[in-house]
Design a protein around this motif. Structure first.
Motif, PDB file in Angstrom:
ATOM      1  N   GLY A  33       0.818  -1.205   0.000  1.00  0.00           N
ATOM      2  CA  GLY A  33       0.000   0.000   0.000  1.00  0.00           C
ATOM      3  C   GLY A  33       0.849   1.251   0.000  1.00  0.00           C
ATOM      4  N   ARG A  34       0.216   2.371  -0.265  1.00  0.00           N
ATOM      5  CA  ARG A  34       0.897   3.669  -0.282  1.00  0.00           C
ATOM      6  C   ARG A  34       1.083   4.212   1.130  1.00  0.00           C
ATOM      7  NH1 ARG A  34       3.292   3.412  -5.026  1.00  0.00           N
ATOM      8  NH2 ARG A  34       1.841   3.222  -6.765  1.00  0.00           N
TER       9      ARG A  34
ATOM     10  N   PHE B 246      -6.355   4.869  -1.785  1.00  0.00           N
ATOM     11  CA  PHE B 246      -7.142   3.634  -1.876  1.00  0.00           C
ATOM     12  C   PHE B 246      -6.985   2.994  -3.255  1.00  0.00           C
ATOM     13  CE2 PHE B 246     -11.122   1.564  -3.165  1.00  0.00           C
ATOM     14  CZ  PHE B 246     -11.197   0.558  -2.213  1.00  0.00           C
ATOM     15  N   HIS B 247      -7.182   3.759  -4.295  1.00  0.00           N
ATOM     16  CA  HIS B 247      -7.118   3.234  -5.662  1.00  0.00           C
ATOM     17  C   HIS B 247      -5.739   2.654  -5.959  1.00  0.00           C
ATOM     18  CE1 HIS B 247      -6.299   3.578 -10.013  1.00  0.00           C
ATOM     19  NE2 HIS B 247      -7.562   3.227 -10.152  1.00  0.00           N
ATOM     20  N   ASP B 248      -4.693   3.397  -5.633  1.00  0.00           N
ATOM     21  CA  ASP B 248      -3.336   2.937  -5.927  1.00  0.00           C
ATOM     22  C   ASP B 248      -2.986   1.683  -5.131  1.00  0.00           C
ATOM     23  OD1 ASP B 248      -3.099   5.081  -7.615  1.00  0.00           O
ATOM     24  OD2 ASP B 248      -1.826   6.269  -6.293  1.00  0.00           O
ATOM     25  N   SER B 249      -3.485   1.591  -3.907  1.00  0.00           N
ATOM     26  CA  SER B 249      -3.172   0.432  -3.072  1.00  0.00           C
ATOM     27  C   SER B 249      -3.891  -0.813  -3.556  1.00  0.00           C
ATOM     28  CB  SER B 249      -3.518   0.733  -1.609  1.00  0.00           C
ATOM     29  OG  SER B 249      -2.725   1.808  -1.123  1.00  0.00           O
TER      30      SER B 249
ATOM     31  N   GLU C 225      -1.857  -2.077  -6.361  1.00  0.00           N
ATOM     32  CA  GLU C 225      -0.581  -2.679  -5.965  1.00  0.00           C
ATOM     33  C   GLU C 225      -0.783  -4.069  -5.357  1.00  0.00           C
ATOM     34  OE1 GLU C 225       3.558  -1.306  -3.806  1.00  0.00           O
ATOM     35  OE2 GLU C 225       2.019   0.170  -4.308  1.00  0.00           O
ATOM     36  N   VAL C 226      -1.841  -4.241  -4.561  1.00  0.00           N
ATOM     37  CA  VAL C 226      -2.146  -5.568  -4.038  1.00  0.00           C
ATOM     38  C   VAL C 226      -2.400  -6.534  -5.201  1.00  0.00           C
ATOM     39  CG1 VAL C 226      -3.748  -6.949  -2.676  1.00  0.00           C
ATOM     40  CG2 VAL C 226      -3.093  -4.680  -1.878  1.00  0.00           C
ATOM     41  N   ALA C 227      -3.131  -6.062  -6.195  1.00  0.00           N
ATOM     42  CA  ALA C 227      -3.425  -6.912  -7.357  1.00  0.00           C
ATOM     43  C   ALA C 227      -2.155  -7.292  -8.106  1.00  0.00           C
ATOM     44  CB  ALA C 227      -4.393  -6.188  -8.291  1.00  0.00           C
ATOM     45  N   ARG C 228      -1.210  -6.365  -8.204  1.00  0.00           N
ATOM     46  CA  ARG C 228       0.043  -6.658  -8.918  1.00  0.00           C
ATOM     47  C   ARG C 228       0.867  -7.711  -8.184  1.00  0.00           C
ATOM     48  NH1 ARG C 228      -0.125  -1.006 -10.112  1.00  0.00           N
ATOM     49  NH2 ARG C 228       1.192  -0.505  -8.322  1.00  0.00           N
ATOM     50  N   VAL C 229       0.930  -7.622  -6.868  1.00  0.00           N
ATOM     51  CA  VAL C 229       1.688  -8.620  -6.106  1.00  0.00           C
ATOM     52  C   VAL C 229       1.010  -9.984  -6.193  1.00  0.00           C
ATOM     53  CG1 VAL C 229       2.436  -9.301  -3.788  1.00  0.00           C
ATOM     54  CG2 VAL C 229       2.755  -6.946  -4.561  1.00  0.00           C
ATOM     55  N   THR C 230      -0.320 -10.001  -6.128  1.00  0.00           N
ATOM     56  CA  THR C 230      -1.052 -11.263  -6.285  1.00  0.00           C
ATOM     57  C   THR C 230      -0.750 -11.880  -7.648  1.00  0.00           C
ATOM     58  OG1 THR C 230      -2.830 -10.465  -4.850  1.00  0.00           O
ATOM     59  CG2 THR C 230      -3.333 -12.319  -6.304  1.00  0.00           C
ATOM     60  N   GLN C 231      -0.755 -11.059  -8.697  1.00  0.00           N
ATOM     61  CA  GLN C 231      -0.470 -11.562 -10.034  1.00  0.00           C
ATOM     62  C   GLN C 231       0.968 -12.053 -10.146  1.00  0.00           C
ATOM     63  OE1 GLN C 231      -2.948 -11.802 -12.450  1.00  0.00           O
ATOM     64  NE2 GLN C 231      -1.406 -13.166 -13.346  1.00  0.00           N
TER      65      GLN C 231
ATOM     66  N   ILE D 203       3.778 -12.120   1.966  1.00  0.00           N
ATOM     67  CA  ILE D 203       2.759 -11.595   2.879  1.00  0.00           C
ATOM     68  C   ILE D 203       2.545 -10.124   2.539  1.00  0.00           C
ATOM     69  CG2 ILE D 203       2.178 -11.154   5.296  1.00  0.00           C
ATOM     70  CD1 ILE D 203       4.322 -13.393   5.947  1.00  0.00           C
ATOM     71  N   CYS D 204       1.314  -9.735   2.289  1.00  0.00           N
ATOM     72  CA  CYS D 204       1.013  -8.350   1.914  1.00  0.00           C
ATOM     73  C   CYS D 204       0.740  -7.515   3.162  1.00  0.00           C
ATOM     74  CB  CYS D 204      -0.201  -8.296   0.997  1.00  0.00           C
ATOM     75  SG  CYS D 204       0.073  -9.032  -0.635  1.00  0.00           S
ATOM     76  N   ASN D 205       1.425  -6.372   3.275  1.00  0.00           N
ATOM     77  CA  ASN D 205       1.189  -5.484   4.415  1.00  0.00           C
ATOM     78  C   ASN D 205       1.020  -4.034   3.961  1.00  0.00           C
ATOM     79  OD1 ASN D 205       3.641  -3.689   4.797  1.00  0.00           O
ATOM     80  ND2 ASN D 205       4.699  -5.655   4.916  1.00  0.00           N
ATOM     81  N   PHE D 206       0.398  -3.245   4.812  1.00  0.00           N
ATOM     82  CA  PHE D 206       0.355  -1.793   4.657  1.00  0.00           C
ATOM     83  C   PHE D 206       1.290  -1.179   5.693  1.00  0.00           C
ATOM     84  CE2 PHE D 206      -4.335  -1.536   3.019  1.00  0.00           C
ATOM     85  CZ  PHE D 206      -3.912  -1.973   1.774  1.00  0.00           C
ATOM     86  N   GLN D 207       2.133  -0.243   5.276  1.00  0.00           N
ATOM     87  CA  GLN D 207       2.985   0.487   6.210  1.00  0.00           C
ATOM     88  C   GLN D 207       2.368   1.814   6.618  1.00  0.00           C
ATOM     89  OE1 GLN D 207       7.383   0.778   6.730  1.00  0.00           O
ATOM     90  NE2 GLN D 207       7.380  -0.102   4.685  1.00  0.00           N
ATOM     91  N   ASP D 208       1.100   1.965   6.403  1.00  0.00           N
ATOM     92  CA  ASP D 208       0.358   3.175   6.746  1.00  0.00           C
ATOM     93  C   ASP D 208      -1.112   2.804   6.636  1.00  0.00           C
ATOM     94  OD1 ASP D 208      -0.554   5.794   7.121  1.00  0.00           O
ATOM     95  OD2 ASP D 208       0.879   6.681   5.719  1.00  0.00           O
ATOM     96  N   SER D 209      -1.962   3.439   7.404  1.00  0.00           N
ATOM     97  CA  SER D 209      -3.398   3.187   7.258  1.00  0.00           C
ATOM     98  C   SER D 209      -4.045   4.114   6.245  1.00  0.00           C
ATOM     99  CB  SER D 209      -4.104   3.319   8.609  1.00  0.00           C
ATOM    100  OG  SER D 209      -3.902   4.600   9.186  1.00  0.00           O
ATOM    101  N   SER D 210      -3.266   4.961   5.578  1.00  0.00           N
ATOM    102  CA  SER D 210      -3.825   5.896   4.600  1.00  0.00           C
ATOM    103  C   SER D 210      -4.523   5.202   3.423  1.00  0.00           C
ATOM    104  CB  SER D 210      -2.752   6.858   4.092  1.00  0.00           C
ATOM    105  OG  SER D 210      -1.697   6.171   3.469  1.00  0.00           O
ATOM    106  N   PRO D 211      -4.143   3.974   3.000  1.00  0.00           N
ATOM    107  CA  PRO D 211      -4.902   3.321   1.928  1.00  0.00           C
ATOM    108  C   PRO D 211      -6.386   3.119   2.258  1.00  0.00           C
ATOM    109  CG  PRO D 211      -2.786   2.251   2.165  1.00  0.00           C
ATOM    110  CD  PRO D 211      -2.926   3.196   3.326  1.00  0.00           C
ATOM    111  N   LEU D 212      -6.729   3.115   3.541  1.00  0.00           N
ATOM    112  CA  LEU D 212      -8.121   2.934   3.945  1.00  0.00           C
ATOM    113  C   LEU D 212      -8.943   4.195   3.707  1.00  0.00           C
ATOM    114  CD1 LEU D 212      -7.450   1.156   7.363  1.00  0.00           C
ATOM    115  CD2 LEU D 212      -7.889   0.072   5.150  1.00  0.00           C
ATOM    116  N   GLU D 213      -8.272   5.331   3.587  1.00  0.00           N
ATOM    117  CA  GLU D 213      -8.915   6.628   3.384  1.00  0.00           C
ATOM    118  C   GLU D 213     -10.022   6.887   4.404  1.00  0.00           C
ATOM    119  OE1 GLU D 213      -9.979   7.015  -0.783  1.00  0.00           O
ATOM    120  OE2 GLU D 213      -7.902   7.541  -1.288  1.00  0.00           O
ATOM    121  N   GLY D 214      -9.772   6.478   5.644  1.00  0.00           N
ATOM    122  CA  GLY D 214     -10.675   6.782   6.744  1.00  0.00           C
ATOM    123  C   GLY D 214     -11.916   5.925   6.825  1.00  0.00           C
TER     124      GLY D 214
END
Length: 372
Positions: A75-76, A84-87, A90-96, A126-137
């Motif tokens: 995630g961003r 949110f959109h960019d994250s 990115e999750v989809a790219r790692v899955t692929q 293992i997919c992780n977020f280093q920030d909660s900003s991908p959730l956009e609140g």
């Protein structure tokens, strides 16, 4: 005259002869390849070195590493638009990437997937977020990303966000009300809460608010290096008391200033064991599986990297344009083997080394992740 670069290049020899730092203690017994082959080896925060590209260098490094699993940021970070959109993309790219390389990689969503990665000799991603900003609140996005395969969510990066203050936010105001709600939702979705990069109050309040074990996936001990990215002893004890695990990084913050070396990491590991107990300490390198050569190109790349972070206001005290974000002795795909070997040389028994190299994080993942 001995130069900085001479010291970097000569670090391995000095470490091996015990001329850097503490004298080496007699090992309980030899630790070697057979021990490493049996260990569950997990980097709680790292990267392949190629982003979502499987270059020949990355493939060779993965195969040489002997690692079981790698937790990689998908995630961003920061508060810019489109998080949110960019994250999602990115999750989809790692899955692929995992689907395109089934002989090399396996996407890890459960403890059973982690066991399969070890059994099959593939690298678990293992997919992780280093920030909660991908959730956009939006707390509902936690469940959405859980369904996509994200298994670790970090509340803050270095600056302030909706959840609380990051490590270099001067106010050090701690968790927000939303941050507390987010912790509850992360736990309800059976994901792993990560408190790395938080301000001192944010981490302490996050540990207090959590009802399940949590991670501080990549950090250091503030008693040994009084820098904002490191964690104080009282918070480390509280984390361990709730079953959490701290991952020690291979980063400049292991010492107050100057280039860190292997000895610095080993001191932090041993201090964390003393404070938390051997069941609550692991490794989160915050680096790539591929090696970084110590040469002029590396120093120029570091200068540009640091200046970019400084211009965006996210560089933390301890980062510097002439300090590489590696430990030269461990700048190799086999760094986890080398860490195990050096811990054994200092008298740590094989059972403890297994825990540090990944066994403790494997236990934590099994306790916190969903079963399917």
């Amino acid at each position: 005259m001995t130069t900085r670069r001479d010291m970097l290049l000569g670090g391995s020899a000095l470490l091996a002869t015990g001329l850097i730092g503490m004298p080496l203690r007699a090992a309980a017994r030899q630790w070697g390849e057979s021990d490493y082959a049996k260990a569950m080896v997990i980097d709680a925060q790292g990267s392949t070195g190629g982003g979502q590209r499987m270059t020949p260098e990355v493939i060779a490094a993965i195969r040489a590493s002997g690692m079981t699993a790698l937790s990689m940021t998908v995630g961003r970070t920061g508060s810019g638009p489109g998080q949110f959109h960019d994250s999602v993309a990115e999750v989809a790219r790692v899955t692929q990437m995992c689907l395109d390389n089934p002989e090399l990689l396996i996407l890890v969503r459960t403890a059973a997937d982690l066991a399969e990665a070890k059994r099959s000799g593939r690298l678990g991603m293992i997919c992780n977020f280093q920030d909660s900003s991908p959730l956009e609140g939006d707390l509902a996005h936690v469940a959405l990303f859980r369904g996509m395969g994200v298994r670790m969510i970090q509340l803050t990066y270095n600056k302030r966000n909706l959840a609380g203050d990051g490590a270099i936010e001067a106010a050090n105001a701690g968790l927000s009300d939303y941050g507390r709600q987010l912790i509850a939702e992360i736990e309800a979705q059976k994901l792993l809460l990560d408190l790395s990069h938080g301000g001192a109050r944010t981490i302490a309040e996050g540990v207090a608010a959590a009802t399940r074990p949590m991670a501080i996936s990549h950090s250091g001990c503030r008693t040994l290096a009084d820098l904002p990215r490191n964690v104080d002893d009282a918070t480390l004890r509280a984390m361990a008391a709730k079953g959490g695990v701290v991952g020690l990084y291979l980063m400049p913050f292991l010492r107050a200033s100057g280039q860190p070396h292997a000895e610095d990491l080993l001191r932090h590991v041993e201090h964390a064991i003393d404070i938390c107990g051997e069941d609550h300490v692991g490794i989160g390198t915050d680096g790539s599986i591929t090696a970084t050569p110590v040469n002029a190109a590396a120093y120029e790349a570091q200068r540009q990297f640091y200046e970019g972070r400084k211009s965006r206001g996210i560089a933390a005290p301890g980062e510097a344009p002439d300090v590489l974000n590696i430990l030269p002795e461990y700048s190799t795909p086999r760094r986890f083997f080398d860490i195990g070997r050096d811990l054994a040389a200092r008298g740590h028994p094989p059972r403890r080394i297994d825990k540090i190299l990944g066994g403790n994080f494997a236990r934590l993942f099994g306790e916190t992740w969903p079963a399917n």
